[in-house]
Design an enzyme around this catalytic site. Structure first.
Site, PDB file in Angstrom:
ATOM      1  N   ARG A 111      11.781   6.042  10.458  1.00 52.43           N
ATOM      2  CA  ARG A 111      11.607   5.447   9.133  1.00 52.43           C
ATOM      3  C   ARG A 111      12.895   5.565   8.331  1.00 52.43           C
ATOM      4  O   ARG A 111      13.543   6.615   8.314  1.00 52.43           O
ATOM      5  CB  ARG A 111      10.477   6.157   8.357  1.00 52.43           C
ATOM      6  CG  ARG A 111       9.196   6.379   9.145  1.00 52.43           C
ATOM      7  CD  ARG A 111       8.542   5.092   9.628  1.00 52.43           C
ATOM      8  NE  ARG A 111       8.199   4.177   8.539  1.00 52.43           N
ATOM      9  CZ  ARG A 111       7.104   4.270   7.808  1.00 52.43           C
ATOM     10  NH1 ARG A 111       6.234   5.229   8.026  1.00 52.43           N
ATOM     11  NH2 ARG A 111       6.853   3.405   6.857  1.00 52.43           N
ATOM     12  N   PRO A 123       0.745  -1.244   0.000  1.00 51.84           N
ATOM     13  CA  PRO A 123       0.000   0.000   0.000  1.00 51.84           C
ATOM     14  C   PRO A 123       0.774   1.292   0.000  1.00 51.84           C
ATOM     15  O   PRO A 123       1.443   1.633   0.955  1.00 51.84           O
ATOM     16  CB  PRO A 123      -0.727  -0.079   1.344  1.00 51.84           C
ATOM     17  CG  PRO A 123       0.251  -0.799   2.229  1.00 51.84           C
ATOM     18  CD  PRO A 123       1.215  -1.506   1.348  1.00 51.84           C
ATOM     19  N   GLU A 124       0.706   2.043  -1.012  1.00 49.87           N
ATOM     20  CA  GLU A 124       0.867   3.478  -1.032  1.00 49.87           C
ATOM     21  C   GLU A 124      -0.086   3.848  -2.142  1.00 49.87           C
ATOM     22  O   GLU A 124      -0.560   2.960  -2.859  1.00 49.87           O
ATOM     23  CB  GLU A 124       2.314   3.919  -1.355  1.00 49.87           C
ATOM     24  CG  GLU A 124       3.239   3.835  -0.155  1.00 49.87           C
ATOM     25  CD  GLU A 124       4.567   4.575  -0.337  1.00 49.87           C
ATOM     26  OE1 GLU A 124       4.580   5.667  -0.914  1.00 49.87           O
ATOM     27  OE2 GLU A 124       5.590   4.044   0.103  1.00 49.87           O
ATOM     28  N   LYS A 167      -4.935   6.174   0.720  1.00 47.70           N
ATOM     29  CA  LYS A 167      -4.572   4.760   0.621  1.00 47.70           C
ATOM     30  C   LYS A 167      -5.764   3.855   0.912  1.00 47.70           C
ATOM     31  O   LYS A 167      -5.607   2.637   1.022  1.00 47.70           O
ATOM     32  CB  LYS A 167      -3.434   4.442   1.597  1.00 47.70           C
ATOM     33  CG  LYS A 167      -2.169   5.265   1.371  1.00 47.70           C
ATOM     34  CD  LYS A 167      -1.162   5.057   2.476  1.00 47.70           C
ATOM     35  CE  LYS A 167      -0.074   6.115   2.433  1.00 47.70           C
ATOM     36  NZ  LYS A 167       0.845   6.032   3.581  1.00 47.70           N
TER      37      LYS A 167
END
Length: 276
Positions: free
Chosen positions: A264, A2-3, A59
């Site tokens: 991140r 998912p993006e 998303k």
DNA sequence: TTTACTGTTCACCA
DNA sequence: GTGGTGAACAGTAA
């Protein structure tokens, strides 16, 4: 997977496969993926319902039904949604199956089980999923340098973290945030309060460009999608910096570096992306 | 055996 | 109120 670009790809592949299909039955192996209501009601409301369309917001993927229900889902880290013939081997971690009236099955597979489903009335305001908190779509004409500057210039967070705020721009994730910063020649660790007007303009230009390019590059056939050939997007040849630590920058030849920002992993070119 | 991982939310702290 | 950190979710892969 998912993006925004991957969710958009899923939507485009599934739309012709699902429109007009009736749900004959549901099999829910892991009730905890249904956020609301309980799994039994979820199945009850959707049995015999006919799919009228698919939408994407950030998303999130939304599936509309003729009986005025909408299934909203988020794939989170590892969720996959795809249509397969019913005799197609069922993969490990298949948690939910919609049995369709054409002999196919809409299957949800999610290794880490972070993905979630919500069942809501189509016309009622959605206060449960978080969709109402989302900001602009990357392709929205209102997404300008001035908009970003207004949202962030008084804050002191890293610009990398800013791009990930779904309440400002919906749909950017860790991979494409790095790609957007690379295209903008902006170092991921620069604080938002230190960015100049032209850098906000540059970001507003790069966001739709990178996302549009990614949607195009991620496009695959339904057959390849079923075989999971679209899954390697994390190491896609189209990415310029993400996952390329130690590899030469395609523009200047400098070695791509990796640092951690807000927990991140963040990849950037130390020569192309200046700290000023 | 240890660490990192595409996403989001929450608790706790300065 | 702001923002940083870490944890939680759970499993896999390097």
């Amino acid at each position: 997977m998912p993006e925004l670009p991957e969710v958009e790809t899923v939507k485009r592949i599934l739309t012709p496969q699902l429109i007009g299909r009736r749900i004959q039955k549901l099999t829910i192996h892991k009730p905890e993926i249904i956020a609301t209501p309980d799994a039994e009601s979820f199945a009850e409301c959707l049995t015999n319902a006919v799919i009228t369309g698919l939408r994407r917001r950030g998303k999130f993927l939304l599936i509309d039904f003729e009986n005025h229900y909408t299934v909203t889902l988020h794939l989170r880290m590892t969720g996959q949604l795809f249509a397969a013939p019913k005799n197609y081997p069922c993969k490990k971690h298949t948690h939910l199956i919609f049995h369709l009236d054409d002999g196919n099955e809409l299957r949800f597979v999610d290794v880490r089980r972070f993905g979630k489903f919500w069942l809501l009335r189509t016309e009622e305001p959605d206060i449960l999923t978080g969709i109402q908190k989302l900001g602009l779509e990357p392709f929205d004409a209102e997404l300008t340098g001035a908009y970003l500057e207004e949202k962030f210039s008084k804050r002191k967070i890293a610009v990398k973290q800013a791009l990930l705020e779904q309440s400002v721009i919906a749909g950017i994730g860790n991979i494409y945030a790095d790609e957007i910063l690379y295209q903008s020649h902006i170092h991921p660790a620069i604080k938002t309060a230190d960015l100049k007007q032209e850098q906000w303009e540059s970001l507003a230009w790069a966001v739709p460009l990178v996302m549009k390019t990614a949607v195009r590059n991620n496009a695959i056939t339904a057959e390849d999608y079923l075989k999971e050939e679209g899954r390697a997007y994390r190491t896609s040849e189209f990415l310029r910096v993400y996952g390329r630590k130690g590899i030469a920058c395609s523009a200047c030849g400098a070695s791509i570096e990796k640092i951690t920002i807000s927990g991140r992993g963040s990849y950037y070119c130390p020569r192309c992306q200046s700290l000023k």
